[in-house]
Motif scaffolding. Structure first.
Motif, PDB file in Angstrom:
ATOM      1  N   ARG A  46       0.851  -1.205   0.000  1.00 29.42           N
ATOM      2  CA  ARG A  46       0.000   0.000   0.000  1.00 29.42           C
ATOM      3  C   ARG A  46       0.879   1.244   0.000  1.00 29.42           C
ATOM      4  O   ARG A  46       1.695   1.437   0.895  1.00 29.42           O
ATOM      5  CB  ARG A  46      -0.902  -0.013   1.227  1.00 29.42           C
ATOM      6  CG  ARG A  46      -1.849   1.181   1.303  1.00 29.42           C
ATOM      7  CD  ARG A  46      -2.968   1.058   0.282  1.00 29.42           C
ATOM      8  NE  ARG A  46      -3.964   2.107   0.462  1.00 29.42           N
ATOM      9  CZ  ARG A  46      -3.899   3.304  -0.115  1.00 29.42           C
ATOM     10  NH1 ARG A  46      -2.885   3.610  -0.900  1.00 29.42           N
ATOM     11  NH2 ARG A  46      -4.855   4.186   0.092  1.00 29.42           N
ATOM     12  N   ILE A  47       0.697   2.103  -1.007  1.00 29.80           N
ATOM     13  CA  ILE A  47       1.445   3.360  -1.107  1.00 29.80           C
ATOM     14  C   ILE A  47       0.517   4.498  -0.686  1.00 29.80           C
ATOM     15  O   ILE A  47      -0.527   4.713  -1.307  1.00 29.80           O
ATOM     16  CB  ILE A  47       1.954   3.597  -2.543  1.00 29.80           C
ATOM     17  CG1 ILE A  47       2.684   2.355  -3.078  1.00 29.80           C
ATOM     18  CG2 ILE A  47       2.855   4.827  -2.586  1.00 29.80           C
ATOM     19  CD1 ILE A  47       3.908   1.966  -2.297  1.00 29.80           C
ATOM     20  N   PRO A  48       0.855   5.260   0.375  1.00 32.56           N
ATOM     21  CA  PRO A  48      -0.031   6.338   0.845  1.00 32.56           C
ATOM     22  C   PRO A  48      -0.225   7.423  -0.225  1.00 32.56           C
ATOM     23  O   PRO A  48       0.620   7.619  -1.106  1.00 32.56           O
ATOM     24  CB  PRO A  48       0.700   6.898   2.065  1.00 32.56           C
ATOM     25  CG  PRO A  48       1.655   5.824   2.482  1.00 32.56           C
ATOM     26  CD  PRO A  48       2.038   5.108   1.230  1.00 32.56           C
ATOM     27  N   GLY A  49      -1.327   8.155  -0.106  1.00 32.84           N
ATOM     28  CA  GLY A  49      -1.608   9.220  -1.065  1.00 32.84           C
ATOM     29  C   GLY A  49      -0.597  10.345  -1.036  1.00 32.84           C
ATOM     30  O   GLY A  49      -0.393  11.027  -2.047  1.00 32.84           O
ATOM     31  N   TRP A  50       0.047  10.572   0.125  1.00 33.70           N
ATOM     32  CA  TRP A  50       1.024  11.668   0.207  1.00 33.70           C
ATOM     33  C   TRP A  50       2.403  11.265  -0.311  1.00 33.70           C
ATOM     34  O   TRP A  50       3.279  12.112  -0.460  1.00 33.70           O
ATOM     35  CB  TRP A  50       1.159  12.159   1.652  1.00 33.70           C
ATOM     36  CG  TRP A  50       1.269  11.100   2.696  1.00 33.70           C
ATOM     37  CD1 TRP A  50       0.272  10.653   3.498  1.00 33.70           C
ATOM     38  CD2 TRP A  50       2.428  10.332   3.057  1.00 33.70           C
ATOM     39  NE1 TRP A  50       0.727   9.661   4.345  1.00 33.70           N
ATOM     40  CE2 TRP A  50       2.057   9.445   4.090  1.00 33.70           C
ATOM     41  CE3 TRP A  50       3.742  10.309   2.605  1.00 33.70           C
ATOM     42  CZ2 TRP A  50       2.948   8.553   4.677  1.00 33.70           C
ATOM     43  CZ3 TRP A  50       4.632   9.429   3.180  1.00 33.70           C
ATOM     44  CH2 TRP A  50       4.234   8.561   4.203  1.00 33.70           C
ATOM     45  N   ALA A 110       1.348   6.759  -6.060  1.00 36.45           N
ATOM     46  CA  ALA A 110       0.724   7.128  -4.785  1.00 36.45           C
ATOM     47  C   ALA A 110      -0.739   6.723  -4.763  1.00 36.45           C
ATOM     48  O   ALA A 110      -1.403   6.658  -5.797  1.00 36.45           O
ATOM     49  CB  ALA A 110       0.858   8.632  -4.552  1.00 36.45           C
ATOM     50  N   ASN A 111      -1.242   6.451  -3.559  1.00 34.19           N
ATOM     51  CA  ASN A 111      -2.639   6.093  -3.343  1.00 34.19           C
ATOM     52  C   ASN A 111      -3.039   4.865  -4.156  1.00 34.19           C
ATOM     53  O   ASN A 111      -4.076   4.835  -4.817  1.00 34.19           O
ATOM     54  CB  ASN A 111      -3.557   7.267  -3.674  1.00 34.19           C
ATOM     55  CG  ASN A 111      -4.928   7.108  -3.041  1.00 34.19           C
ATOM     56  OD1 ASN A 111      -5.063   6.496  -1.992  1.00 34.19           O
ATOM     57  ND2 ASN A 111      -5.943   7.658  -3.688  1.00 34.19           N
ATOM     58  N   SER A 112      -2.193   3.852  -4.113  1.00 35.99           N
ATOM     59  CA  SER A 112      -2.471   2.628  -4.861  1.00 35.99           C
ATOM     60  C   SER A 112      -1.791   1.451  -4.165  1.00 35.99           C
ATOM     61  O   SER A 112      -1.046   1.630  -3.193  1.00 35.99           O
ATOM     62  CB  SER A 112      -1.952   2.746  -6.297  1.00 35.99           C
ATOM     63  OG  SER A 112      -0.530   2.762  -6.314  1.00 35.99           O
TER      64      SER A 112
END
Length: 212
Positions: free
Chosen positions: A4-8, A26-28
């Motif tokens: 999981r890659i954070p949105g920030w 990001a976010n993915s």
């Protein structure tokens, strides 16, 4: 393996077994295909930016906060701790609980120096001359404050003499002045060290700002 890659984390990278790092969206969820019956070493760098966020505080204050990734950073103050001798002081296997009074003699009234042209409700990423530093590896208590600092942001600021303690609530500062502040009477630009908010007990988490 899905990571999981954070949105920030807009500049995150992933590398496998020491190979060249590749961008991760990001976010993915980043998919890593692992060969059977072998060990795969995955190196994830989230590479968050230093972010100055505007429009903090009550309407019209327009204060700023400094974040990096999921952490809010704050100006820490030195601490003088005085035990109060409470009857509720107890010790446990994990440590002792004491009622204490914490005071500080350190200067706290600063205005952060941000680039010119910062618009309302806007952010600034990686402002010039601001730096992020890893000071040490996290220990058993990663948020132990100045006893064991782990990371810090070096920011630019100017002393703001007009921001003083509250006349009625003498142990609290006045509300954060509205920004941008008039800094004709401010001190010269100096470097301040900001640390994660959660590693402090006395701190300034929202500050006014002035332009360069």
């Amino acid at each position: 393996l899905f990571i999981r890659i954070p949105g920030w984390a807009t500049f995150a990278t992933v590398s496998l077994n020491g190979a060249l790092a590749t961008p991760a969206l990001a976010n993915s969820y980043h998919l890593v295909t692992c060969a059977a019956a072998t060990e795969t070493v995955v190196t994830l760098n989230l590479n968050p930016k230093i972010i100055i966020e505007r429009d903090w505080g009550t309407r019209g204050t327009n204060g700023v906060a400094v974040t990096r990734g999921s952490l809010l950073f704050a100006l820490p103050l030195d601490e003088t701790t005085t035990p109060l001798g409470s009857p509720y002081d107890k010790c446990f296997d994990s440590g002792c609980s004491r009622d204490v009074q914490i005071t500080s003699s350190e200067h706290w009234a600063y205005a952060l120096v941000v680039p010119k042209g910062m618009m309302p409700n806007s952010t600034v990423a990686d402002p010039p001359r601001w730096t992020f530093t890893k000071l040490s590896s996290p220990g058993r208590h990663p948020f132990a404050g100045r006893l064991a600092p782990t990371v810090a942001i070096t920011a630019e600021a100017r002393e703001l003499p007009s921001w003083t303690m509250d006349a009625e609530y003498i142990h609290s500062p006045q509300p954060v002045p509205s920004s941008p502040v008039d800094c004709r009477a401010c001190g010269p630009i100096k470097s301040l060290q900001l640390v994660p908010f959660g590693s402090t007990r006395l701190r300034i988490g929202m500050l006014p700002y002035t332009s360069e």
